[in-house]
Every structure is written in structure tokens, then in C-alpha cells.
Design an enzyme around this catalytic site. Structure first.
Site, mmCIF file in Angstrom:
data_model
loop_
_atom_site.group_PDB
_atom_site.id
_atom_site.type_symbol
_atom_site.label_atom_id
_atom_site.label_comp_id
_atom_site.label_asym_id
_atom_site.label_seq_id
_atom_site.Cartn_x
_atom_site.Cartn_y
_atom_site.Cartn_z
ATOM 1 N N GLY A 55 3.508 5.999 68.669
ATOM 2 C CA GLY A 55 2.559 7.136 69.370
ATOM 3 C C GLY A 55 2.674 7.035 70.726
ATOM 4 C CG HIS A 56 3.972 4.547 72.787
ATOM 5 N ND1 HIS A 56 3.437 3.653 71.937
ATOM 6 C CD2 HIS A 56 5.617 4.030 73.029
ATOM 7 C CE1 HIS A 56 4.646 2.857 71.588
ATOM 8 N NE2 HIS A 56 5.724 2.753 72.436
ATOM 9 C CB ALA A 57 7.162 9.055 75.575
ATOM 10 N NE ARG A 102 8.904 5.460 71.649
ATOM 11 C CZ ARG A 102 9.747 4.870 72.342
ATOM 12 N NH1 ARG A 102 9.703 3.800 72.088
ATOM 13 N NH2 ARG A 102 10.367 5.500 73.340
ATOM 14 C CG LEU A 127 4.877 9.389 79.653
ATOM 15 C CD1 LEU A 127 5.926 10.235 79.464
ATOM 16 C CD2 LEU A 127 3.630 9.670 80.708
#
Ligand code: T46
Length: 140
Positions: A55-57, A102, A127
């Protein structure tokens, strides 16, 4: 001019499996089957069956994700397109380029997600807000 990264830049790499009657061994080596130097290794384990992570990039980090045990799915998102990659063999690695959101879902019980990463831990490389990620992709 820099090209914006997309999910189509994220590929599954088949790693060589060396087999004998005592079992298998798979080797990952930079410049041979990995396009970046390995600066950090971490692994996710004891994730409850059916659990989710991610749950981030990342802005700059490159990674190779391997299901060293069990299975899980990786949802890749470049802000426009999405695809789901299932990992369930220790001799396949998913290469994730920078700038890709992802989510790791559908962990099987006892699964191990091994991550080879191109840089040391840096909180500011993340992020973690999806709207912030979308804005970042517009500019980068
Ligand atoms: C990724 C997926 C696949 C550290 O202190 N150092 C580290 O090197 C890492 C990776 C994490 N942490 C701390 C930061 C958090 O307090 O461990 C905690 C859990 O990290 P996070 O919520 O980022 O965990 P995941 O499973 O959502 O994401 C991790 C990686 O952070 C990320 O790079 O792509 O695994």
C-alpha cells in the site's frame, strides 16, 4: 527526457534452479540476473493467511520480490494501469521499478516474501498516500 515508469516495466524474471536429489538452490547475482546492486535484503513472514501488506510506492527504490515460500499476489499500479502478478515459486522474481504503487494480497499461510532492494531504508523514499502518489506520477 525521463520516461515515466509503468507497470509494463515490471517483469517476472525466471531464476535458474540448480537441482539435485538433495533439493534445489537458486542464486541471484547482481549484473547476472539482477539489474541493480543489492544494498538491502528483508523478508516478510508470519503474515496471517489471506493477509495484506504494502500500500505504497517508492520514488527511487528498485526491488526484486520472491515468494521464498508459499504464495501471494502483487497488485501493481502506475496511476493509470493495474496488473496482478501471482508469485508462488522460489525461482521466479518480480522486478519492481521505482514509481509503482504495490499491494501484496492473498498471502498463503506461512508464506515468505523475500525482497532484494537497491538501497538502504529511507523513510522519505516512500509515498504512502494514494492521492499523493497520483500527483507524483503526473509530475514524474
Ligand atoms: C515493500 C514491501 C514489499 C524498517 O525499519 N526498515 C526496513 O528496511 C523496512 C522494509 C521496514 N522498516 C520498518 C518500517 C515500518 O515501521 O518496518 C515497518 C513495516 O514496514 P512497512 O509498513 O513498509 O511494511 P510493508 O510490508 O508494507 O512494506 C515492505 C517494504 O517497506 C516495502 O519496501 O515494497 O515490503
Amino acid at each position: 527526457m525521463r520516461t515515466r515508469s509503468t507497470i509494463y516495466n515490471c517483469n517476472v524474471i525466471e531464476l535458474a534452479k540448480i537441482h539435485n536429489r538433495a533439493g534445489n538452490i537458486t542464486v541471484v547475482e547482481e549484473n547476472i540476473n539482477l539489474p541493480f546492486p543489492i544494498k538491502r535484503i528483508y523478508y516478510l513472514y508470519d503474515v496471517p493467511g489471506g493477509g495484506e501488506r504494502g500500500g505504497h510506492a517508492h520514488k527511487g527504490l528498485q526491488q526484486l520480490l520472491i515468494a521464498a515460500g508459499g504464495s501471494f499476489d502483487v497488485v501493481l499500479d502506475d496511476g493509470i494501469n493495474k496488473k496482478v502478478v501471482g508469485l508462488n515459486r522460489p525461482y521466479f522474481g518480480l522486478l519492481i521499478v521505482p514509481g509503482i504503487w504495490r499491494e501484496l494480497i492473498n498471502f498463503s499461510s506461512g508464506a515468505i516474501c523475500l525482497v532484494l532492494a537497491s538501497a538502504k531504508y529511507d523513510k522519505s523514499d516512500y509515498l504512502r498516500d494514494y492521492d499523493e502518489f497520483r500527483n507524483y506520477k503526473i509530475k514524474n
